[in-house]
Design an enzyme around this catalytic site. Structure first.
Site, PDB file in Angstrom:
ATOM      1  N   ARG A 111       1.007  -1.469   0.300  1.00  0.00           N
ATOM      2  CA  ARG A 111      -0.146  -0.175  -0.244  1.00  0.00           C
ATOM      3  C   ARG A 111       0.591   1.292   0.455  1.00  0.00           C
ATOM      4  O   ARG A 111       1.849   1.485   0.923  1.00  0.00           O
ATOM      5  CB  ARG A 111      -0.322  -0.349   1.382  1.00  0.00           C
ATOM      6  CG  ARG A 111      -1.746   1.552   1.777  1.00  0.00           C
ATOM      7  CD  ARG A 111      -2.833   1.307   2.251  1.00  0.00           C
ATOM      8  NE  ARG A 111      -3.553   2.284   2.374  1.00  0.00           N
ATOM      9  CZ  ARG A 111      -3.129   3.756   3.677  1.00  0.00           C
ATOM     10  NH1 ARG A 111      -2.890   3.252   4.455  1.00  0.00           N
ATOM     11  NH2 ARG A 111      -3.826   4.715   3.139  1.00  0.00           N
ATOM     12  N   HIS A 155      -2.904  10.831   0.214  1.00  0.00           N
ATOM     13  CA  HIS A 155      -2.674  10.852   1.669  1.00  0.00           C
ATOM     14  C   HIS A 155      -2.380  12.264   2.537  1.00  0.00           C
ATOM     15  O   HIS A 155      -0.780  11.973   2.209  1.00  0.00           O
ATOM     16  CB  HIS A 155      -1.918   9.325   1.426  1.00  0.00           C
ATOM     17  CG  HIS A 155      -1.646   8.858   3.214  1.00  0.00           C
ATOM     18  ND1 HIS A 155      -1.687   7.479   3.455  1.00  0.00           N
ATOM     19  CD2 HIS A 155      -1.214   9.405   4.159  1.00  0.00           C
ATOM     20  CE1 HIS A 155      -1.251   7.619   4.737  1.00  0.00           C
ATOM     21  NE2 HIS A 155      -0.746   8.994   5.321  1.00  0.00           N
ATOM     22  N   GLU A 198      -7.898   8.825   5.469  1.00  0.00           N
ATOM     23  CA  GLU A 198      -7.772   8.749   7.054  1.00  0.00           C
ATOM     24  C   GLU A 198      -8.923  10.528   7.152  1.00  0.00           C
ATOM     25  O   GLU A 198      -8.012  11.559   7.254  1.00  0.00           O
ATOM     26  CB  GLU A 198      -6.503   9.547   8.691  1.00  0.00           C
ATOM     27  CG  GLU A 198      -6.259   7.502   8.235  1.00  0.00           C
ATOM     28  CD  GLU A 198      -4.715   7.866   9.575  1.00  0.00           C
ATOM     29  OE1 GLU A 198      -4.503   9.020   9.985  1.00  0.00           O
ATOM     30  OE2 GLU A 198      -4.889   6.931   9.701  1.00  0.00           O
ATOM     31  N   ASN A 326      -8.009   1.568   9.299  1.00  0.00           N
ATOM     32  CA  ASN A 326      -6.293   2.353   9.918  1.00  0.00           C
ATOM     33  C   ASN A 326      -6.520   2.304  11.224  1.00  0.00           C
ATOM     34  O   ASN A 326      -7.314   2.930  11.998  1.00  0.00           O
ATOM     35  CB  ASN A 326      -5.536   3.617   9.634  1.00  0.00           C
ATOM     36  CG  ASN A 326      -5.305   3.568   7.831  1.00  0.00           C
ATOM     37  OD1 ASN A 326      -5.363   2.908   7.689  1.00  0.00           O
ATOM     38  ND2 ASN A 326      -4.857   4.654   8.097  1.00  0.00           N
ATOM     39  N   TYR A 328      -4.975   1.793  15.036  1.00  0.00           N
ATOM     40  CA  TYR A 328      -3.817   2.204  15.866  1.00  0.00           C
ATOM     41  C   TYR A 328      -4.412   2.153  17.727  1.00  0.00           C
ATOM     42  O   TYR A 328      -3.935   0.948  18.555  1.00  0.00           O
ATOM     43  CB  TYR A 328      -2.820   3.142  16.069  1.00  0.00           C
ATOM     44  CG  TYR A 328      -2.527   3.587  14.592  1.00  0.00           C
ATOM     45  CD1 TYR A 328      -0.508   3.024  14.881  1.00  0.00           C
ATOM     46  CD2 TYR A 328      -3.483   4.124  13.256  1.00  0.00           C
ATOM     47  CE1 TYR A 328      -0.696   2.723  13.136  1.00  0.00           C
ATOM     48  CE2 TYR A 328      -2.615   4.131  12.372  1.00  0.00           C
ATOM     49  CZ  TYR A 328      -1.352   3.818  12.196  1.00  0.00           C
ATOM     50  OH  TYR A 328      -0.410   3.932  11.102  1.00  0.00           O
ATOM     51  N   GLU A 386      -3.698   0.310   7.599  1.00  0.00           N
ATOM     52  CA  GLU A 386      -2.585   0.373   8.054  1.00  0.00           C
ATOM     53  C   GLU A 386      -2.561  -0.512  10.056  1.00  0.00           C
ATOM     54  O   GLU A 386      -3.545   0.050  10.895  1.00  0.00           O
ATOM     55  CB  GLU A 386      -2.110   1.637   9.236  1.00  0.00           C
ATOM     56  CG  GLU A 386      -2.283   2.649   7.605  1.00  0.00           C
ATOM     57  CD  GLU A 386      -1.489   3.973   7.798  1.00  0.00           C
ATOM     58  OE1 GLU A 386      -1.599   4.832   8.777  1.00  0.00           O
ATOM     59  OE2 GLU A 386      -2.264   5.422   6.927  1.00  0.00           O
TER      60      GLU A 386
END
Ligand code: GBH
Length: 479
Positions: A111, A155, A198, A326, A328, A386
Site C-alpha cells: 500500500r 494521503h 483518514e 487504519n 492504532y 495500517e
C-alpha cells in the site's frame, strides 16, 4: 508418527540448530511451529504500507508541484525541529531497493500513495507526464516481483495551487478528475484503488486543531463543510474510478474511525460500543457507509451542519468493494442511561503507550474495529490498511532489536486472528510501515518502520520486527 510427535521433533531440531547458531528449519505452513500458533486463511494478504510525502523526497524533481505539506513543513514552528519531507527516504529514486525489501519479507501486497501534485502540479488542468510515469514504473516493479499494488489516491499532500483547499467545493471535483486520470493510466495493471486516507486527519487535525497542513483553526460550521468536502471527494472519486476502470476493479478507502472496546464483553456494553462507533464517526465513515448523516449528528451540529447539494449524499454513499481500517489505539465504552446510551472512558495516566504519546497499546482494538464495521454495515471485505507503532530504535552494533515493536505487533495480530476465527471478512493486513519515514508534524524522531533508515546515508537495515514479520508471512500464522 503422530502429528504431535513430528511437531516436537521439529522443535528439538530447531532448538539444537539455534544453539549451533544456524538458522532453524522453516516449518511447513500446515504445521504450526508453536502449539497454539494461530493460522490465517490461505490467501490472506500480508503487506506493508507507506505514503508519498512520508517516503518519496524529490519534491522538486520531474515537475512535481508543491503540496500544502511542503508549505506547512517549511513554516517555522510547525514541525519537530522544522523537519520537512524534502528528502525523506528518497524512495522516489530508491523505489527498486524498497520493492526488494518487500520481496525479502515475502509481502504479497504494498500500500503506497500517489502524490496528486506530481500528477497534477497545479491540482487540475494539465497532467505532468513524468509524475504519472513514476507510478507506472513503481507498479511494474511491484508486479514483476509478484506484489499486488494497493495505491491510495490521497494521503494528505494536497496541491498547494488549489485555492481554498478543502474549504472549497471545487477541490472534491478536482480530486475526481485526478482520480479519473490515474485510473485511465493504471487500471490495466492495478486492480484495486483506495480513494482517501483518514478523513479526520486531513479535515479536523488540519482545519480545526491546526496541527497538520494547512494549520488552520476554523469554526464549527466551516469545519463541518471541510469534512463534507472530504467525504464528497471520496464519493466522487469512487464514481470516477468506476467510470474509467475495467469491471472487476475494486474500490475502497482507508479510514481511521475511532474504535471502541466494550469495557466488559456483555451484550449491553457490546451494544453501547457499537452505538458509540456509529455516532462518534458520524461525519466520516458512518456517512460514507450509510449515504446520510445520522439524525443525532445533524441535531448536534444544528445550524453548523454542512450544506449539502443535491446528489452529494448519493455520491458519498457509493457502494464500496472493501473498507480499509487504519487501527492504532483503543478507546473504551460502557453502557449507561444517558440519552446516547454510552459513555467513553477517560484513560488512566498509567495506561501504557508506545513511543508516540498518543499511541496507547490496546491490541483488542483491532478485533473490535473489524467486528464493529462488519456488524454495522456488512461490507464485502475489510482490510487493515495500517497498524504499527513507533519505538525508540537505536542501532547497536548494526542491529535493531525492537522487541517492543514485536510485542506490539504480535499482540495486535493475535487479536486480528480472533476476527478471522469469528469469520469476519478481514482479507488482509498492511503493516505501518515498511520503512522509518517522515512522521508528519513529529518529523523523523518517531520511527514506525520495520526497516531502520539512516537518514544521513539512506541505508535501510531490517529490524528484528522485519525478521519476525517475514516468519509470520512465511508461516501464514502468528506467534
Ligand atoms: C496514520 O495516522 C497515518 O495514516 C500515517 O501517515 C502515519 O504515519 C501513521 O498513522 C502513524 O502516525 O499528536 O495527540 O494530536 C494515524 C492517526 C492521527 C495518529 C494524528 C496521531 C496525532 C495525535 N494519527 N494523531 S496528537
Amino acid at each position: 508418527m503422530t502429528h504431535l510427535t513430528r511437531r516436537k521433533f521439529g522443535q528439538t531440531i530447531a532448538a539444537a540448530a539455534a544453539l549451533c547458531g544456524a538458522s532453524p528449519p522453516r516449518p511447513a505452513a500446515a504445521e504450526p511451529a508453536t502449539p497454539g500458533s494461530l493460522s490465517f486463511p490461505s490467501g490472506f494478504l500480508w503487506g506493508c504500507a507507506t505514503s508519498a510525502y512520508q517516503i518519496e523526497g524529490a519534491v522538486t524533481v520531474d515537475g512535481r508541484g508543491p503540496s500544502i505539506w511542503d508549505t506547512f513543513s517549511h513554516t517555522p514552528g510547525k514541525t519537530a525541529n522544522g523537519e520537512t519531507g524534502d528528502t525523506a527516504d528518497d524512495s522516489y529514486h530508491r523505489y527498486k531497493e524498497d520493492v526488494r525489501l518487500l520481496e525479502e519479507l515475502g509481502a504479497k501486497a504494498y500500500r503506497f500513495s500517489i502524490s496528486w501534485p506530481r500528477v497534477f502540479p497545479q491540482g487540475t488542468g494539465r497532467p505532468n507526464e513524468p509524475g504519472i510515469a513514476y507510478y507506472e514504473r513503481l507498479v511494474d516493479e511491484l508486479l514483476q516481483h509478484g506484489i499486488a499494488p494497493y495505491p491510495t489516491l490521497f494521503h494528505w499532500d494536497l496541491p498547494q495551487a488549489l485555492a481554498g483547499g478543502w474549504q472549497s467545493r471545487d477541490t472534491p471535483h478536482a480530486f475526481a478528475d485526478y482520480a479519473a486520470f490515474v485510473t485511465k493510466r493504471l487500471s490495466d495493471r492495478v486492480h484495486q484503488f483506495m480513494t482517501t486516507n483518514e478523513f479526520l486527519c486531513f479535515t479536523d487535525l488540519s482545519y480545526k486543531i491546526g496541527q497538520f497542513a494547512p494549520g488552520l483553526t476554523l469554526d464549527a460550521a466551516q469545519v463541518n463543510q471541510v469534512r463534507h468536502h472530504g467525504i464528497l471527494a471520496h464519493g466522487l472519486a469512487v464514481q470516477a474510478i468506476r467510470a474509467h476502470a475495467p469491471s472487476g476493479t475494486r474500490v475502497g478507502l482507508a479510514d481511521n474511525p475511532n474504535v471502541y472496546i466494550p469495557v466488559i464483553e456483555t451484550p449491553e456494553h457490546i451494544e453501547a460500543a457499537k452505538r458509540a462507533f456509529r455516532e462518534e464517526n458520524a461525519p466520516f465513515l458512518t456517512a460514507v457507509m450509510e449515504g446520510r448523516y445520522t439524525d443525532a449528528y445533524l441535531a448536534r451540529e444544528g445550524t453548523d451542519a454542512p450544506k449539502v447539494a443535491p446528489g452529494d449524499m448519493q455520491a458519498i454513499g457509493s457502494p464500496l468493494d472493501f473498507v480499509g481500517l487504519n487501527v492504532y489505539q483503543p478507546d473504551y465504552v460502557r453502557a449507561d442511561s444517558s440519552p446516547a446510551g454510552y459513555s467513553i472512558l477517560k484513560k488512566p495516566t498509567s495506561f501504557p503507550r508506545m513511543a508516540s504519546p498518543w499511541l496507547y497499546i490496546g491490541p483488542e482494538v483491532i478485533y473490535w474495529a473489524v467486528r464493529t464495521v462488519s456488524d454495522l454495515w456488512k461490507p464485502p471485505a475489510i482490510y487493515i490498511t495500517e497498524n504499527g507503532c513507533s519505538a525508540n530504535d537505536v542501532p547497536d552494533a548494526g542491529r535493531i532489536d525492537d522487541t517492543d515493536r514485536v510485542m506490539f505487533l504480535r499482540n495486535y495480530l493475535t487479536h486480528l486472528h480472533r476476527a478471522v476465527a469469528g469469520h469476519y471478512p478481514v482479507k488482509g493486513y498492511f503493516l505501518w510501515s515498511l520503512l522509518d519515514n517522515y512522521e508528519w508534524a513529529d518529523g523523523y524522531q518517531k520511527r514506525f518502520g520495520i526497516h531502520y533508515v539512516d537518514f544521513a546515508t539512506q541505508q535501510r537495515i531490517p529490524k528484528l520486527s522485519a525478521h519476525w514479520y517475514r516468519e509470520v508471512i512465511a508461516r501464514n500464522a502468528v506467534r
